[in-house]
Motif scaffolding. Structure first.
Motif, mmCIF file in Angstrom:
data_model
loop_
_atom_site.group_PDB
_atom_site.id
_atom_site.type_symbol
_atom_site.label_atom_id
_atom_site.label_comp_id
_atom_site.label_asym_id
_atom_site.label_seq_id
_atom_site.Cartn_x
_atom_site.Cartn_y
_atom_site.Cartn_z
ATOM 1 N N GLU A 1 0.773 16.924 -4.308
ATOM 2 C CA GLU A 1 1.371 16.162 -3.214
ATOM 3 C C GLU A 1 0.436 15.009 -2.890
ATOM 4 O O GLU A 1 -0.767 15.198 -2.675
ATOM 5 N N ILE A 2 0.978 13.799 -2.839
ATOM 6 C CA ILE A 2 0.184 12.604 -2.556
ATOM 7 C C ILE A 2 -0.141 12.571 -1.067
ATOM 8 O O ILE A 2 0.765 12.651 -0.228
ATOM 9 N N THR A 3 -1.447 12.463 -0.743
ATOM 10 C CA THR A 3 -1.860 12.460 0.659
ATOM 11 C C THR A 3 -2.282 11.087 1.166
ATOM 12 O O THR A 3 -2.194 10.825 2.356
ATOM 13 N N SER A 4 -2.763 10.220 0.261
ATOM 14 C CA SER A 4 -3.092 8.853 0.700
ATOM 15 C C SER A 4 -3.140 7.899 -0.491
ATOM 16 O O SER A 4 -3.352 8.319 -1.627
ATOM 17 N N ILE A 5 -2.915 6.652 -0.175
ATOM 18 C CA ILE A 5 -2.943 5.579 -1.179
ATOM 19 C C ILE A 5 -3.722 4.426 -0.556
ATOM 20 O O ILE A 5 -3.443 4.004 0.557
ATOM 21 N N GLY A 6 -4.710 3.930 -1.273
ATOM 22 C CA GLY A 6 -5.497 2.829 -0.714
ATOM 23 C C GLY A 6 -5.939 1.836 -1.737
ATOM 24 O O GLY A 6 -5.743 1.917 -2.885
ATOM 25 N N ASP B 1 0.796 -1.223 0.000
ATOM 26 C CA ASP B 1 0.000 0.000 0.000
ATOM 27 C C ASP B 1 0.825 1.269 0.000
ATOM 28 O O ASP B 1 0.284 2.358 0.001
ATOM 29 N N ASP B 2 2.151 1.166 0.025
ATOM 30 C CA ASP B 2 2.935 2.380 0.154
ATOM 31 C C ASP B 2 3.333 3.006 -1.171
ATOM 32 O O ASP B 2 3.897 4.092 -1.195
ATOM 33 N N ILE C 1 2.348 6.923 -10.670
ATOM 34 C CA ILE C 1 2.728 5.525 -10.468
ATOM 35 C C ILE C 1 4.160 5.427 -9.931
ATOM 36 O O ILE C 1 5.079 6.067 -10.436
ATOM 37 N N GLY C 2 4.298 4.636 -8.874
ATOM 38 C CA GLY C 2 5.599 4.415 -8.254
ATOM 39 C C GLY C 2 5.909 5.373 -7.118
ATOM 40 O O GLY C 2 6.866 5.176 -6.378
ATOM 41 N N LYS C 3 5.092 6.402 -6.956
ATOM 42 C CA LYS C 3 5.330 7.405 -5.909
ATOM 43 C C LYS C 3 4.696 6.948 -4.593
ATOM 44 O O LYS C 3 3.896 6.023 -4.560
ATOM 45 N N THR C 4 5.068 7.619 -3.495
ATOM 46 C CA THR C 4 4.563 7.270 -2.169
ATOM 47 C C THR C 4 3.909 8.489 -1.511
ATOM 48 O O THR C 4 4.025 9.609 -2.000
ATOM 49 N N ILE C 5 3.241 8.252 -0.371
ATOM 50 C CA ILE C 5 2.584 9.328 0.376
ATOM 51 C C ILE C 5 3.621 10.385 0.757
ATOM 52 O O ILE C 5 4.714 10.058 1.215
ATOM 53 N N GLY C 6 3.246 11.642 0.539
ATOM 54 C CA GLY C 6 4.140 12.753 0.858
ATOM 55 C C GLY C 6 4.971 13.217 -0.325
ATOM 56 O O GLY C 6 5.534 14.315 -0.293
ATOM 57 N N ASP C 7 5.069 12.402 -1.373
ATOM 58 C CA ASP C 7 5.836 12.808 -2.553
ATOM 59 C C ASP C 7 5.150 13.974 -3.249
ATOM 60 O O ASP C 7 3.922 14.009 -3.371
ATOM 61 N N ARG C 8 5.963 14.930 -3.690
ATOM 62 C CA ARG C 8 5.470 16.031 -4.531
ATOM 63 C C ARG C 8 5.860 15.714 -5.961
ATOM 64 O O ARG C 8 6.990 15.317 -6.233
ATOM 65 N N VAL C 9 4.891 15.892 -6.857
ATOM 66 C CA VAL C 9 5.098 15.498 -8.247
ATOM 67 C C VAL C 9 4.621 16.605 -9.173
ATOM 68 O O VAL C 9 3.558 17.192 -8.956
ATOM 69 N N LYS C 10 5.411 16.900 -10.206
ATOM 70 C CA LYS C 10 4.985 17.804 -11.273
ATOM 71 C C LYS C 10 4.490 16.931 -12.417
ATOM 72 O O LYS C 10 5.194 16.035 -12.872
ATOM 73 N N ILE C 11 3.254 17.192 -12.837
ATOM 74 C CA ILE C 11 2.630 16.380 -13.884
ATOM 75 C C ILE C 11 2.275 17.275 -15.053
ATOM 76 O O ILE C 11 1.595 18.294 -14.882
ATOM 77 N N MET C 12 2.725 16.901 -16.240
ATOM 78 C CA MET C 12 2.370 17.638 -17.454
ATOM 79 C C MET C 12 1.068 17.058 -18.000
ATOM 80 O O MET C 12 1.002 15.871 -18.315
ATOM 81 N N THR C 13 0.044 17.895 -18.071
ATOM 82 C CA THR C 13 -1.241 17.477 -18.629
ATOM 83 C C THR C 13 -1.532 18.347 -19.851
ATOM 84 O O THR C 13 -0.889 19.388 -20.033
ATOM 85 N N PRO C 14 -2.501 17.947 -20.664
ATOM 86 C CA PRO C 14 -2.851 18.787 -21.814
ATOM 87 C C PRO C 14 -3.274 20.199 -21.397
ATOM 88 O O PRO C 14 -3.115 21.145 -22.149
ATOM 89 N N GLY C 15 -3.766 20.344 -20.157
ATOM 90 C CA GLY C 15 -4.197 21.653 -19.663
ATOM 91 C C GLY C 15 -3.083 22.450 -19.001
ATOM 92 O O GLY C 15 -3.311 23.528 -18.481
ATOM 93 N N GLY C 16 -1.893 21.899 -18.974
ATOM 94 C CA GLY C 16 -0.764 22.584 -18.347
ATOM 95 C C GLY C 16 -0.160 21.741 -17.236
ATOM 96 O O GLY C 16 -0.561 20.614 -16.977
ATOM 97 N N GLU C 17 0.804 22.315 -16.553
ATOM 98 C CA GLU C 17 1.520 21.595 -15.499
ATOM 99 C C GLU C 17 0.754 21.640 -14.185
ATOM 100 O O GLU C 17 0.194 22.665 -13.811
ATOM 101 N N MET C 18 0.717 20.497 -13.499
ATOM 102 C CA MET C 18 0.117 20.395 -12.165
ATOM 103 C C MET C 18 1.217 20.063 -11.181
ATOM 104 O O MET C 18 2.054 19.216 -11.458
ATOM 105 N N ASP C 19 1.189 20.699 -10.030
ATOM 106 C CA ASP C 19 2.100 20.367 -8.950
ATOM 107 C C ASP C 19 1.233 19.778 -7.846
ATOM 108 O O ASP C 19 0.318 20.436 -7.338
#
Length: 157
Positions: free
Chosen positions: A152-157, A84-85, A132-150
């Motif tokens: 932070e993962i708060t939970s995984i279940g 789950d992590d 995918i592959g990230k854990t709780i607390g990780d900050r991730v920059k994601i490129m989407t068609p609508g622009g960049e998203m920044d």
């Protein structure tokens, strides 16, 4: 045939596809055959819009049946390995956008059962690929068609 595309999906997703396939084969197929039969009784097929419409529906239904059969035959069931992590297929991940703090949650599934309106995103989507592959607390920059998203993962279940 050995190189047919695999379709990762949950057991629930596979069962939904099987139900749709059964409905198409037992209900929709019969309905469209009846519509064709009725349309033929109207006479001249060259100017018969009911006949043309029924034949188009029949082609769509047969194509969908073929697609579903392939997806079911090549289904690769996503197993929950208890880890789950890390974000992975079959997991629900909640994250907040930075800096505004809006929280979103999605279940990552195979493309065959993706439905963003139900909170299920494809593992091929930009958001899932970024998480995918990230854990709780990780900050991730994601490129989407609508622009960049920044985010932070708060939970995984």
């Amino acid at each position: 045939m050995a190189n047919e595309k695999k379709f990762p999906m949950t057991q629930e997703g596979k069962e939904k596809l099987e139900e749709e396939l059964e409905h198409l084969k037992t209900v929709k197929r019969k309905e469209v055959v009846e519509r064709i039969k009725v349309a033929r009784s109207f006479g001249d097929l060259s100017e018969n819009s009911e006949y043309d419409s029924a034949k188009e529906d029949q082609a769509f239904i047969e194509g969908r049946i073929s697609t579903l059969e392939s997806m079911i035959r090549n289904a690769e069931i996503i197993e929950d390995n208890g880890n789950d992590d890390r974000v992975q297929l079959g997991k629900t991940v909640t994250f907040k956008e930075i800096p505004d703090g809006d929280e979103e949650a999605y279940t990552i599934v195979g493309s065959a059962e993706a439905d963003p309106f139900e909170g299920k995103i494809s593992n091929d989507s930009p958001i899932a690929k970024g998480l995918i592959g990230k854990t709780i607390g990780d900050r991730v920059k994601i490129m989407t068609p609508g622009g960049e998203m920044d985010v932070e993962i708060t939970s995984i279940g």
